[in-house]
Scaffold this motif. Structure first.
Motif, PDB file in Angstrom:
ATOM      1  N   PRO A  76       0.828  -1.210   0.000  1.00 19.54           N
ATOM      2  CA  PRO A  76       0.000   0.000   0.000  1.00 19.54           C
ATOM      3  C   PRO A  76       0.864   1.262   0.000  1.00 19.54           C
ATOM      4  CG  PRO A  76      -0.811  -1.587   1.608  1.00 19.54           C
ATOM      5  CD  PRO A  76       0.497  -2.115   1.109  1.00 19.54           C
ATOM      6  N   ALA A  77       0.383   2.301  -0.685  1.00 23.70           N
ATOM      7  CA  ALA A  77       1.152   3.543  -0.808  1.00 23.70           C
ATOM      8  C   ALA A  77       1.537   4.115   0.549  1.00 23.70           C
ATOM      9  CB  ALA A  77       0.339   4.566  -1.611  1.00 23.70           C
ATOM     10  N   THR A  78       0.652   3.931   1.546  1.00 21.36           N
ATOM     11  CA  THR A  78       0.923   4.482   2.880  1.00 21.36           C
ATOM     12  C   THR A  78       2.081   3.773   3.581  1.00 21.36           C
ATOM     13  OG1 THR A  78      -0.808   3.027   3.729  1.00 21.36           O
ATOM     14  CG2 THR A  78      -1.438   5.302   3.224  1.00 21.36           C
ATOM     15  N   LEU A  79       2.377   2.529   3.162  1.00 20.40           N
ATOM     16  CA  LEU A  79       3.447   1.763   3.807  1.00 20.40           C
ATOM     17  C   LEU A  79       4.735   1.730   2.996  1.00 20.40           C
ATOM     18  CD1 LEU A  79       1.475  -1.355   5.125  1.00 20.40           C
ATOM     19  CD2 LEU A  79       2.126   0.702   6.385  1.00 20.40           C
ATOM     20  N   LEU A  80       4.651   2.044   1.700  1.00 21.74           N
ATOM     21  CA  LEU A  80       5.820   1.902   0.836  1.00 21.74           C
ATOM     22  C   LEU A  80       6.961   2.818   1.271  1.00 21.74           C
ATOM     23  CD1 LEU A  80       7.017   0.490  -1.585  1.00 21.74           C
ATOM     24  CD2 LEU A  80       5.994   2.237  -3.062  1.00 21.74           C
ATOM     25  N   ALA A 132       7.803  11.187  -6.315  1.00 21.46           N
ATOM     26  CA  ALA A 132       8.573  12.402  -6.028  1.00 21.46           C
ATOM     27  C   ALA A 132       9.643  12.140  -4.971  1.00 21.46           C
ATOM     28  CB  ALA A 132       7.635  13.513  -5.572  1.00 21.46           C
ATOM     29  N   LYS A 133       9.306  11.352  -3.957  1.00 21.69           N
ATOM     30  CA  LYS A 133      10.267  11.034  -2.897  1.00 21.69           C
ATOM     31  C   LYS A 133      11.382  10.132  -3.421  1.00 21.69           C
ATOM     32  CE  LYS A 133       6.739  11.637   0.636  1.00 21.69           C
ATOM     33  NZ  LYS A 133       5.800  10.993   1.564  1.00 21.69           N
ATOM     34  N   LEU A 189      12.426  10.078  -6.539  1.00 19.87           N
ATOM     35  CA  LEU A 189      13.251  10.946  -7.395  1.00 19.87           C
ATOM     36  C   LEU A 189      14.255  11.728  -6.554  1.00 19.87           C
ATOM     37  CD1 LEU A 189      13.833  12.185 -10.194  1.00 19.87           C
ATOM     38  CD2 LEU A 189      12.077  13.895  -9.674  1.00 19.87           C
ATOM     39  N   ARG A 190      13.793  12.240  -5.428  1.00 22.16           N
ATOM     40  CA  ARG A 190      14.693  12.996  -4.541  1.00 22.16           C
ATOM     41  C   ARG A 190      15.814  12.104  -4.026  1.00 22.16           C
ATOM     42  NH1 ARG A 190      18.087  14.735  -2.517  1.00 22.16           N
ATOM     43  NH2 ARG A 190      18.365  16.263  -0.841  1.00 22.16           N
ATOM     44  N   PHE A 191      15.494  10.861  -3.681  1.00 21.67           N
ATOM     45  CA  PHE A 191      16.515   9.924  -3.214  1.00 21.67           C
ATOM     46  C   PHE A 191      17.532   9.633  -4.311  1.00 21.67           C
ATOM     47  CE2 PHE A 191      17.804   5.427  -3.277  1.00 21.67           C
ATOM     48  CZ  PHE A 191      18.611   5.411  -2.150  1.00 21.67           C
ATOM     49  N   LEU A 192      17.068   9.471  -5.538  1.00 24.89           N
ATOM     50  CA  LEU A 192      17.957   9.116  -6.638  1.00 24.89           C
ATOM     51  C   LEU A 192      18.953  10.216  -6.976  1.00 24.89           C
ATOM     52  CD1 LEU A 192      15.427   7.348  -9.049  1.00 24.89           C
ATOM     53  CD2 LEU A 192      17.178   6.276  -7.631  1.00 24.89           C
ATOM     54  N   GLU A 193      18.663  11.456  -6.578  1.00 25.73           N
ATOM     55  CA  GLU A 193      19.564  12.570  -6.873  1.00 25.73           C
ATOM     56  C   GLU A 193      20.932  12.365  -6.235  1.00 25.73           C
ATOM     57  OE1 GLU A 193      19.096  15.058  -8.882  1.00 25.73           O
ATOM     58  OE2 GLU A 193      17.021  14.588  -9.364  1.00 25.73           O
ATOM     59  N   ASP A 194      20.961  11.956  -4.963  1.00 20.51           N
ATOM     60  CA  ASP A 194      22.256  11.817  -4.273  1.00 20.51           C
ATOM     61  C   ASP A 194      22.304  10.623  -3.324  1.00 20.51           C
ATOM     62  OD1 ASP A 194      20.591  12.704  -2.282  1.00 20.51           O
ATOM     63  OD2 ASP A 194      21.642  14.594  -1.909  1.00 20.51           O
ATOM     64  N   ARG A 195      21.276   9.732  -3.430  1.00 20.97           N
ATOM     65  CA  ARG A 195      21.214   8.527  -2.589  1.00 20.97           C
ATOM     66  C   ARG A 195      21.187   8.859  -1.095  1.00 20.97           C
ATOM     67  NH1 ARG A 195      20.748   6.915  -7.308  1.00 20.97           N
ATOM     68  NH2 ARG A 195      21.219   4.791  -7.996  1.00 20.97           N
ATOM     69  N   SER A 196      20.563   9.965  -0.729  1.00 16.12           N
ATOM     70  CA  SER A 196      20.434  10.336   0.687  1.00 16.12           C
ATOM     71  C   SER A 196      18.954  10.399   1.053  1.00 16.12           C
ATOM     72  CB  SER A 196      21.120  11.665   0.977  1.00 16.12           C
ATOM     73  OG  SER A 196      20.482  12.720   0.294  1.00 16.12           O
ATOM     74  N   PHE A 197      18.661  10.177   2.355  1.00 17.46           N
ATOM     75  CA  PHE A 197      17.275  10.157   2.805  1.00 17.46           C
ATOM     76  C   PHE A 197      17.219  10.320   4.317  1.00 17.46           C
ATOM     77  CE2 PHE A 197      18.907   5.923   3.198  1.00 17.46           C
ATOM     78  CZ  PHE A 197      18.343   5.437   4.364  1.00 17.46           C
ATOM     79  N   ARG A 198      16.029  10.567   4.813  1.00 14.66           N
ATOM     80  CA  ARG A 198      15.749  10.544   6.250  1.00 14.66           C
ATOM     81  C   ARG A 198      14.687   9.494   6.507  1.00 14.66           C
ATOM     82  NH1 ARG A 198      16.127  16.147   5.242  1.00 14.66           N
ATOM     83  NH2 ARG A 198      17.660  17.236   6.528  1.00 14.66           N
ATOM     84  N   ARG A 199      14.823   8.803   7.623  1.00 14.91           N
ATOM     85  CA  ARG A 199      13.741   7.914   8.024  1.00 14.91           C
ATOM     86  C   ARG A 199      12.513   8.744   8.359  1.00 14.91           C
ATOM     87  NH1 ARG A 199      17.194   4.609  12.497  1.00 14.91           N
ATOM     88  NH2 ARG A 199      18.526   3.361  11.112  1.00 14.91           N
ATOM     89  N   ILE A 200      11.345   8.133   8.240  1.00  9.58           N
ATOM     90  CA  ILE A 200      10.117   8.830   8.620  1.00  9.58           C
ATOM     91  C   ILE A 200      10.189   9.179  10.108  1.00  9.58           C
ATOM     92  CG2 ILE A 200       7.613   8.663   8.842  1.00  9.58           C
ATOM     93  CD1 ILE A 200       7.636   6.676   6.551  1.00  9.58           C
ATOM     94  N   PHE A 228       2.603   8.906 -14.334  1.00 12.03           N
ATOM     95  CA  PHE A 228       4.015   8.661 -14.056  1.00 12.03           C
ATOM     96  C   PHE A 228       4.813   9.910 -14.387  1.00 12.03           C
ATOM     97  CE2 PHE A 228       8.199   6.660 -14.187  1.00 12.03           C
ATOM     98  CZ  PHE A 228       8.088   5.733 -13.160  1.00 12.03           C
ATOM     99  N   ARG A 229       5.762  10.234 -13.515  1.00  4.01           N
ATOM    100  CA  ARG A 229       6.530  11.475 -13.664  1.00  4.01           C
ATOM    101  C   ARG A 229       7.549  11.359 -14.799  1.00  4.01           C
ATOM    102  NH1 ARG A 229       6.843  14.998  -8.859  1.00  4.01           N
ATOM    103  NH2 ARG A 229       8.763  15.749  -9.849  1.00  4.01           N
ATOM    104  N   ASN A 230       7.556  12.368 -15.629  1.00  4.09           N
ATOM    105  CA  ASN A 230       8.489  12.415 -16.748  1.00  4.09           C
ATOM    106  C   ASN A 230       9.934  12.458 -16.260  1.00  4.09           C
ATOM    107  OD1 ASN A 230       8.954  12.702 -19.645  1.00  4.09           O
ATOM    108  ND2 ASN A 230       9.659  14.759 -19.161  1.00  4.09           N
ATOM    109  N   ASP A 231      10.199  13.285 -15.217  1.00  2.88           N
ATOM    110  CA  ASP A 231      11.575  13.421 -14.713  1.00  2.88           C
ATOM    111  C   ASP A 231      12.066  12.134 -14.057  1.00  2.88           C
ATOM    112  OD1 ASP A 231       9.758  13.706 -12.673  1.00  2.88           O
ATOM    113  OD2 ASP A 231      10.540  15.604 -11.920  1.00  2.88           O
TER     114      ASP A 231
END
Length: 457
Positions: free
Chosen positions: A205-209, A254-255, A257-268, A297-300
């Motif tokens: 589910p999208a809420t858990l992904l 969108a999230k 895509l942001r991760f793919l920019e520099d392979r960085s993230f924050r946990r929820i 689906f996002r073009n970027d």
């Protein structure tokens, strides 16, 4: 090489400073805390590999801090530091999950040995757990086929595996082997000894992904009772396979895509930024260009994912691979079900080769599995194939059956069958096994007809 991080917790500044300097000289990364509350905060933010925890502290004491640390991360390694005479308390701490304890005043050389042993033991446990969780061995799976498409595919996969390409997009119909291709790339690369983790984006589910991919901190939402590492964090150094990426919800795209920019993230629910080294292999059976036009689906994201695009041909477009694949699956299921099927009868082979296989390799695999389970002969016969496949298939080669014309007065079908049985027996000098193969019948079915028509007493 990553340095192990140690959290030193003691309310005495001089002890904290002394331990910090000594541990840094040994090559460790060190953070310090002067009380239990600060220790719990730093444990969440800094993710230490080991905690040196003083028992006697104002506020939250060492035992309470240990319990909370274990609630947060039950695998965290904690060595308790106790004053002289606190042996009973230290033993109690070990019952609560502490790795070991050391008494003040401690010998720094002895402490170094305990820390090294603790970290080595932990690394070994993690490696054993990782190896046990691996469902596949760390070498490339077989990709079967002799067609031009498969040969071209293998050339591309070899180049991708040897490269540092961090993003790959695999497209093809359902059942064409997209996950198999992803595993081949991973296990043929220098990442083979690191995790390969797959997730079906359509099944979560999208809420858990978001939680599955990025992880969450304790208390981030109602059911977040413990901190959880996400797949990107768990697969650091390896590969994450995002199956059915075309079904990912737009907000999650969108999230990603942001991760793919520099392979960085924050946990929820967390503030610390993590950076990982993972290869992302995405797969879909959808036409993403059409999805972009339909605004689903996002073009970027599409252009970010398809740095290396790979297209898998459907099985109907590479018919020369059907029989090699069928024989491969026969070998696999012979081992699984302790059977000894040696090959495929001529008519059955023609049916397999001429069928359209809308479910592709997965459908062929299931058909062969069914045939091996239900058949008792040493050859896969026409009668072992599903009726719907036989009914939908008109062999394009073989006996010129189309030249037969039904007489105007009709014919007794049983007389035709009886005559075919007789001719098969005569042409094989009454070798029942050979005669049965001539008619693409199993030996039991053939013997039944022999008895029916009086050829077998």
């Amino acid at each position: 090489m990553k340095r192990n991080k140690i959290l030193v917790v003691d309310d005495e500044h001089l002890i904290r400073w002394s331990l910090e300097q000594n541990l840094k000289k040994q090559g460790y990364e060190v953070v310090t805390a002067g009380d239990g509350e600060e220790a719990l905060r730093l444990a969440r933010e800094e993710q230490p590999d080991l905690v040196l925890l003083d028992i006697q502290m104002p506020g939250i004491n060492g035992i309470e801090a240990l319990e909370k640390l274990k609630e947060y991360d039950e695998e965290i390694v904690v060595i308790m530091v106790t004053a002289h005479g606190g042996l009973e308390t230290a033993v109690n701490a070990m019952r609560l999950g502490a790795y070991d304890y050391i008494s003040k005043p401690f010998n720094l050389d002895e402490l170094a040995i305990i820390i090294k042993k603790a970290l080595e033991t932990t690394d070994l446990k993690r490696e054993v757990a990782r190896l046990r969780s691996e469902t596949k061995k760390s070498f490339p799976p077989n990709i079967i086929g002799d067609s031009r498409q498969i040969k071209q595919l293998m050339e591309v996969l070899d180049k991708v595996a040897k490269s540092e390409a961090s993003t790959v997009l695999v497209q093809g119909e359902s059942g064409t082997g997209k996950e198999l291709v992803a595993k081949w790339i991973h296990y043929s690369s220098n990442r083979a000894d690191k995790p390969f983790i797959a997730i079906n984006c359509a099944a979560v589910p999208a809420t858990l992904l978001e939680s599955e991919l990025f992880g969450h901190e304790k208390g981030a939402f109602t059911d977040a009772k413990n901190t959880k590492k996400g797949l990107f964090e768990l697969a650091d150094g390896g590969t994450v396979f995002l199956d059915e990426i075309g079904d990912m919800e737009m907000g999650m795209q969108a999230k990603l895509l942001r991760f793919l920019e520099d392979r960085s993230f924050r946990r929820i629910g967390g503030g610390r930024v993590f950076t990982v080294d993972v290869r992302i292999i995405s797969a879909t059976n959808k036409d993403l260009q059409k999805s972009i036009e339909e605004k689903t689906f996002r073009n970027d994201l599409y252009y970010r994912l398809q740095v290396i695009p790979i297209h898998l041909s459907p099985l109907r477009d590479r018919k020369e691979d059907i029989i090699p694949l069928a024989n491969h699956f026969i070998g696999v299921y012979n081992k699984d079900f302790n059977k000894k099927v040696q090959g495929i009868a001529g008519m059955a082979e023609r049916i397999l080769a001429d069928y359209g296989w809308p479910g592709n390799v997965r459908e062929l695999k299931n058909v062969i599995e069914r045939a091996i389970i239900l058949g008792n002969e040493d050859t896969l016969m026409l009668e072992h194939l599903p009726l719907e496949i036989v009914a939908k298939t008109t062999p394009q080669s073989g006996p010129p059956l189309a030249t037969f014309r039904l007489p105007a007065e009709g014919i007794d079908i049983e007389e035709v069958e009886k005559e075919l049985i007789r001719q098969a027996l005569d042409s094989t000098e009454w070798n029942q096994s050979k005669a049965a193969k001539k008619l693409s019948l199993g030996i039991d079915a053939f013997r039944y007809r022999m008895k029916k028509f009086g050829y077998l007493k």
